[in-house]
Design a protein around this motif. Structure first.
Motif, PDB file in Angstrom:
ATOM      1  N   PRO A 167      62.191  20.442  39.158  1.00 28.63           N
ATOM      2  CA  PRO A 167      62.728  21.761  38.797  1.00 28.63           C
ATOM      3  C   PRO A 167      64.251  21.701  38.655  1.00 28.63           C
ATOM      4  O   PRO A 167      64.929  21.006  39.412  1.00 28.63           O
ATOM      5  CB  PRO A 167      62.307  22.637  39.978  1.00 28.63           C
ATOM      6  N   GLY A 168      64.762  22.421  37.676  1.00 25.23           N
ATOM      7  CA  GLY A 168      66.192  22.367  37.396  1.00 25.23           C
ATOM      8  C   GLY A 168      66.559  21.319  36.369  1.00 25.23           C
ATOM      9  O   GLY A 168      67.723  21.220  35.972  1.00 25.23           O
ATOM     10  N   SER A 169      65.566  20.533  35.920  1.00 21.37           N
ATOM     11  CA  SER A 169      65.797  19.552  34.860  1.00 21.37           C
ATOM     12  C   SER A 169      65.895  20.255  33.510  1.00 21.37           C
ATOM     13  O   SER A 169      65.491  21.416  33.358  1.00 21.37           O
ATOM     14  CB  SER A 169      64.651  18.537  34.821  1.00 21.37           C
ATOM     15  N   ILE A 182      57.091  23.425  16.435  1.00 20.73           N
ATOM     16  CA  ILE A 182      58.219  22.890  17.202  1.00 20.73           C
ATOM     17  C   ILE A 182      58.387  23.683  18.495  1.00 20.73           C
ATOM     18  O   ILE A 182      58.623  23.111  19.564  1.00 20.73           O
ATOM     19  CB  ILE A 182      59.508  22.920  16.354  1.00 20.73           C
ATOM     20  N   LEU A 183      58.249  24.986  18.398  1.00 19.89           N
ATOM     21  CA  LEU A 183      58.376  25.829  19.590  1.00 19.89           C
ATOM     22  C   LEU A 183      57.352  25.445  20.658  1.00 19.89           C
ATOM     23  O   LEU A 183      57.651  25.505  21.859  1.00 19.89           O
ATOM     24  CB  LEU A 183      58.221  27.295  19.199  1.00 19.89           C
ATOM     25  N   GLU A 184      56.169  25.024  20.239  1.00 20.75           N
ATOM     26  CA  GLU A 184      55.133  24.631  21.194  1.00 20.75           C
ATOM     27  C   GLU A 184      55.564  23.444  22.056  1.00 20.75           C
ATOM     28  O   GLU A 184      55.076  23.283  23.185  1.00 20.75           O
ATOM     29  CB  GLU A 184      53.849  24.261  20.450  1.00 20.75           C
ATOM     30  N   LEU A 185      56.470  22.618  21.546  1.00 19.20           N
ATOM     31  CA  LEU A 185      56.921  21.456  22.306  1.00 19.20           C
ATOM     32  C   LEU A 185      57.723  21.861  23.545  1.00 19.20           C
ATOM     33  O   LEU A 185      57.908  21.053  24.453  1.00 19.20           O
ATOM     34  CB  LEU A 185      57.752  20.528  21.410  1.00 19.20           C
ATOM     35  N   PHE A 186      58.186  23.094  23.580  1.00 17.40           N
ATOM     36  CA  PHE A 186      58.939  23.600  24.732  1.00 17.40           C
ATOM     37  C   PHE A 186      58.046  24.301  25.755  1.00 17.40           C
ATOM     38  O   PHE A 186      58.556  24.906  26.702  1.00 17.40           O
ATOM     39  CB  PHE A 186      60.028  24.571  24.268  1.00 17.40           C
ATOM     40  N   ASP A 187      56.731  24.233  25.575  1.00 13.64           N
ATOM     41  CA  ASP A 187      55.823  24.865  26.535  1.00 13.64           C
ATOM     42  C   ASP A 187      56.115  24.371  27.954  1.00 13.64           C
ATOM     43  O   ASP A 187      56.278  23.165  28.184  1.00 13.64           O
ATOM     44  CB  ASP A 187      54.364  24.547  26.194  1.00 13.64           C
ATOM     45  N   GLY A 188      56.204  25.294  28.897  1.00 14.36           N
ATOM     46  CA  GLY A 188      56.478  24.936  30.282  1.00 14.36           C
ATOM     47  C   GLY A 188      57.955  24.882  30.621  1.00 14.36           C
ATOM     48  O   GLY A 188      58.324  24.654  31.769  1.00 14.36           O
ATOM     49  N   LEU A 201      68.560  21.725   8.134  1.00 12.08           N
ATOM     50  CA  LEU A 201      67.198  21.178   8.032  1.00 12.08           C
ATOM     51  C   LEU A 201      66.513  20.940   9.365  1.00 12.08           C
ATOM     52  O   LEU A 201      65.375  20.453   9.407  1.00 12.08           O
ATOM     53  CB  LEU A 201      67.203  19.845   7.244  1.00 12.08           C
ATOM     54  N   THR A 202      67.175  21.256  10.463  1.00  9.89           N
ATOM     55  CA  THR A 202      66.715  20.864  11.791  1.00  9.89           C
ATOM     56  C   THR A 202      66.887  21.995  12.784  1.00  9.89           C
ATOM     57  O   THR A 202      67.958  22.597  12.873  1.00  9.89           O
ATOM     58  CB  THR A 202      67.513  19.627  12.282  1.00  9.89           C
ATOM     59  N   LEU A 203      65.821  22.257  13.548  1.00 11.83           N
ATOM     60  CA  LEU A 203      65.902  23.220  14.644  1.00 11.83           C
ATOM     61  C   LEU A 203      66.167  22.486  15.938  1.00 11.83           C
ATOM     62  O   LEU A 203      65.779  21.316  16.110  1.00 11.83           O
ATOM     63  CB  LEU A 203      64.595  24.010  14.753  1.00 11.83           C
ATOM     64  N   CYS A 204      66.802  23.192  16.873  1.00 13.73           N
ATOM     65  CA  CYS A 204      67.139  22.543  18.138  1.00 13.73           C
ATOM     66  C   CYS A 204      67.098  23.563  19.266  1.00 13.73           C
ATOM     67  O   CYS A 204      67.149  24.770  19.035  1.00 13.73           O
ATOM     68  CB  CYS A 204      68.522  21.906  18.059  1.00 13.73           C
ATOM     69  N   GLY A 205      67.023  23.048  20.474  1.00 12.98           N
ATOM     70  CA  GLY A 205      67.064  23.909  21.645  1.00 12.98           C
ATOM     71  C   GLY A 205      67.297  23.125  22.899  1.00 12.98           C
ATOM     72  O   GLY A 205      67.069  21.901  22.944  1.00 12.98           O
ATOM     73  N   VAL A 206      67.762  23.813  23.921  1.00 16.85           N
ATOM     74  CA  VAL A 206      67.940  23.250  25.266  1.00 16.85           C
ATOM     75  C   VAL A 206      67.156  24.156  26.202  1.00 16.85           C
ATOM     76  O   VAL A 206      67.331  25.374  26.180  1.00 16.85           O
ATOM     77  CB  VAL A 206      69.417  23.188  25.661  1.00 16.85           C
ATOM     78  N   ALA A 207      66.295  23.554  27.005  1.00 13.69           N
ATOM     79  CA  ALA A 207      65.420  24.346  27.863  1.00 13.69           C
ATOM     80  C   ALA A 207      65.410  23.783  29.275  1.00 13.69           C
ATOM     81  O   ALA A 207      65.593  22.571  29.480  1.00 13.69           O
ATOM     82  CB  ALA A 207      64.001  24.365  27.287  1.00 13.69           C
ATOM     83  N   ARG A 208      65.176  24.671  30.233  1.00 16.46           N
ATOM     84  CA  ARG A 208      65.222  24.302  31.654  1.00 16.46           C
ATOM     85  C   ARG A 208      63.833  24.385  32.262  1.00 16.46           C
ATOM     86  O   ARG A 208      63.067  25.306  31.978  1.00 16.46           O
ATOM     87  CB  ARG A 208      66.187  25.237  32.388  1.00 16.46           C
ATOM     88  N   LYS A 209      63.513  23.417  33.082  1.00 15.81           N
ATOM     89  CA  LYS A 209      62.270  23.483  33.846  1.00 15.81           C
ATOM     90  C   LYS A 209      62.527  24.284  35.116  1.00 15.81           C
ATOM     91  O   LYS A 209      63.410  23.957  35.909  1.00 15.81           O
ATOM     92  CB  LYS A 209      61.768  22.084  34.197  1.00 15.81           C
ATOM     93  N   LEU A 210      61.766  25.347  35.272  1.00 12.42           N
ATOM     94  CA  LEU A 210      61.961  26.247  36.415  1.00 12.42           C
ATOM     95  C   LEU A 210      61.218  25.760  37.650  1.00 12.42           C
ATOM     96  O   LEU A 210      60.308  24.938  37.560  1.00 12.42           O
ATOM     97  CB  LEU A 210      61.515  27.643  36.028  1.00 12.42           C
TER      98      LEU A 210
END
Length: 270
Positions: free
Chosen positions: A180-182, A223-229, A261-270
């Motif tokens: 968590p926090g990664s 692509i959004l599905e790759l951020f599940d969790g 041409l590319t979507l991006c995101g930064v996501a945190r594991k809670l």
């Protein structure tokens, strides 16, 4: 990432060398340059998009370091370039540890020559399609403590993972190993829903079919599905120049961020 990627072949276009060509590097061969120019003829934005992707990586790594991340796992690192992950992280936190992972022997030779002498930096051969092998690799475990937060970087690499290789399961395996926090940092080439850009994407994909790693562009929802969790941080899943933009990084995309041409995101594991 087929069997041709396991050996050096200057006659087969290599995706790491194509990316190097887009960035203005020198580590490429005639076959790479010919393939890259074919892509640029149908999608001339590709060169600027590659620069935007590299700039996003730097901004994201700095963001993670400022958030307290001190260990980074960069999977699919590609050929070393200016402002590499360890250099960016070290400007914020000199004690940062970085593991670079790639399957391509071309990348590994360059990375080991240029990066291995840097403090806290390790280069490992690994296949993203086998994430458990990466997580359990002795050299990875020697540098990364998975009981503590880690930044996992999948920058412009998941679009070289075919649907048959179960990309969502790959992300789930990585997520389960992360404390968590990664953070997850991800960018991915987009298949436009319609129009000329979708046609150009299809034609670029045909060029990559002849490379060492075929290209699988995905629509936004996939692509959004790759951020599940994970919980996406502000501003969410956006075009490269829209993620915490800095003036020097957005000059090519003032009028049309989607031309990156590319979507991006930064996501945190809670």
């Amino acid at each position: 990432m087929d069997q041709k990627s396991l050996g050096f072949d200057p006659h087969t276009p290599n995706v790491a060398r194509l990316y190097d060509y887009y960035l203005g590097g020198k580590d490429h061969f005639p076959a790479d340059r010919e393939a890259a120019e074919r892509v640029l003829r149908v999608a001339p934005e590709t060169r600027a998009a590659a620069r935007a992707n590299r700039a996003f990586l730097g901004r994201a790594v700095r963001h993670l370091a400022e958030a307290g991340i001190r260990q980074f796992l960069d999977i699919g690192t590609g050929l070393p370039a200016q402002d590499s992950v360890d250099q960016v992280a070290a400007k914020v936190a000199p004690d940062s540890r970085v593991v670079y992972v790639d399957l391509d022997p071309v990348v590994l030779v360059h990375a080991r020559a240029l990066l291995c002498g840097r403090p806290g930096t390790v280069v490992v051969q690994g296949d993203l399609r086998k994430p458990r092998d990466i997580i359990d690799h002795p050299e990875v475990l020697g540098a990364i403590d998975f009981s503590q937060p880690v930044g996992v970087l999948l920058v412009a690499v998941m679009h070289f993972v075919a649907e048959a290789d179960r990309p969502r399961e790959i992300l789930a395996t990585l997520r389960e190993a992360m404390a968590p926090g990664s953070y997850l940092v991800l960018s991915h080439g987009v298949l436009a829903p319609s129009g000329p850009r979708r046609a150009a994407g299809r034609r670029a994909t045909e060029v990559y079919e002849r490379s060492n790693a075929p290209l699988t562009l995905r629509e936004r929802g996939r692509i959004l599905e790759l951020f599940d969790g994970f919980a996406l941080e502000d501003p969410g899943l956006v075009w490269l120049p829209e993620w915490h933009p800095e003036p020097a990084d957005t000059v090519d995309f003032v009028a049309a961020p989607d031309s990156s041409l590319t979507l991006c995101g930064v996501a945190r594991k809670l």
